[in-house]
Write an enzyme that holds these catalytic residues in place. Sequence first.
Site, short mmCIF file in Angstrom:
data_model
loop_
_atom_site.label_atom_id
_atom_site.label_comp_id
_atom_site.label_asym_id
_atom_site.label_seq_id
_atom_site.Cartn_x
_atom_site.Cartn_y
_atom_site.Cartn_z
N HIS A 161 26.19 41.14 -14.66
CA HIS A 161 25.75 42.46 -13.46
C HIS A 161 24.24 43.03 -13.60
O HIS A 161 24.23 43.84 -12.51
CB HIS A 161 26.27 44.05 -14.25
N SER A 282 2.79 41.88 6.03
CA SER A 282 3.03 42.75 7.80
C SER A 282 1.40 43.33 8.79
O SER A 282 0.88 43.58 8.13
CB SER A 282 3.41 43.79 6.30
N LYS A 288 1.67 44.50 2.00
CA LYS A 288 2.40 43.96 1.49
C LYS A 288 2.49 42.39 1.88
O LYS A 288 1.50 41.56 2.95
CB LYS A 288 4.11 43.89 3.42
N GLU A 295 13.36 34.26 1.63
CA GLU A 295 14.61 35.21 2.69
C GLU A 295 15.47 34.26 4.13
O GLU A 295 16.14 34.69 4.27
CB GLU A 295 14.06 36.39 3.30
#
Length: 462
Positions: A161, A282, A288, A295
């Site tokens: 979970h 970024s 970043k 991704e």
Amino acid sequence: MSEQKVNQQWGGRFSESTDAFVQAFTASVQFDQRMYREDIAGSKAHAEMLFKQNILSQEDFDAIILGLTEVQMDIESGKFNWSIALEDVHMNIESALTDKIGIAGKRLHTGRSRNDQVATDIRLWLRNTLDLIDDELKRLQLGIIDLAEREYSTIMPGFTHLQVAQPITFGHHLMAWFEMIKRDRSRFQDCRERMNYSPLGAAALAGTTYPINRHLSAELLGFNAPTENSLDSVSDRDFAIEFASSASILMMHLSRFSEELVLWSTPAFDFIDLPDRFCTGSSIMPQKKNPDVPELVRGKSGRVFGHLMGLLVLMKSQPLAYNKDNQEDKEPIFDVADTVLGSLRAFADMVPAIIAKKDNMYLRTKLGFSTATDLADYLVRKGIAFRDAHEIVGKAVKLGVDTSRDLSEMSLEELQNFSSLIEADVFEALTLEGSVNARDHFGGTAPAQVKAAIERAKVIVG
Ligand code: ARG
């Protein structure tokens, strides 16, 4: 691409040329030219079979082989002029051959049709692609093994979970990925095996009146045997669906790995460092470092699942035998192959370069009461029933939550308040090392078992 009036190959019964838009709309050469190598190899094998069966003269056969080799050289050197008017890769190549060698080129199409020709070409193309995919899957397996060997005893939280469940080793987690890839390889191998039969000689749908030898052309092209039924030969696209299905399962696995890598590289987890060369920054937020590769692979799984659905719907309700619908199989097959090969390449390069942040993994495992099950198991060994032990440990965890301490940080006296059977040896069960070492059976997370699993994996990869 140049245009041409009334089609040379089938224009005989037509009194006007095809509408220009329809010609472009129905053509496939824009994408099926990718199969030029397979088309030429198929034609050479077909010509050799025709010659050996005395259907083609020695002279014509020699001219065809030489001509096809030249056509291939023209294509590979960029000299070839692909024509939309010639519809597809098959007619473009045949027409170029005839331009080179004259009437012998027109004899090549004896005893075959584009229907068995295209079914042959796409199988040859896919067979080769499956071998490239297998190479990349193997490289990924070796990358996983490489990282697992370094991290076989590194402790991290195991989750259920997505909540901290029990301590595991990072090597064990990685070898779970290995198992998924192992099944993927075997699925693609099954697909290759079932697909490797030659449709050549089925002709348009019913076979041909010439004394052909389908076993010979099958053998020349490295197929196991000819396909059994001529109608099925030209209309079967099961292999494309199986390919997209195996690819979808693989991409589903890669999307799961990707999701874990994305989570683990956030500051919230901070379990791993992905090398800079697999990330981007970024343009607005200087701090970043984005895990672009995982991704993107996670995102690309969607297009592969989509192609699987597209191919299923393409084939649904198609009556026997060949229908023009079948031309629609190429682009999904090519896109699935490109997506899978690209994703695998990125993963095989990236996985062995992952850096584990061992201290953070360890700390997170400690904070999550991950040895609560070990305390329950300890009580069971002292004679308490598991359900009662579960209840006792639950109370101890509550104290831990209320006082912000792990079970291993409580005193013996405190623990004995929950059960008088608890003795000093309890602390061995409550350490993370003790917890993983105790799961020392086939398939368990103990470092010794992970090492053994890695050794078995090395043998399997070959
Ligand atoms: N371009 C066609 C395809 O990809 C080749 C077969 C065409 N056959 C036909 N009878 N029109 O399927």
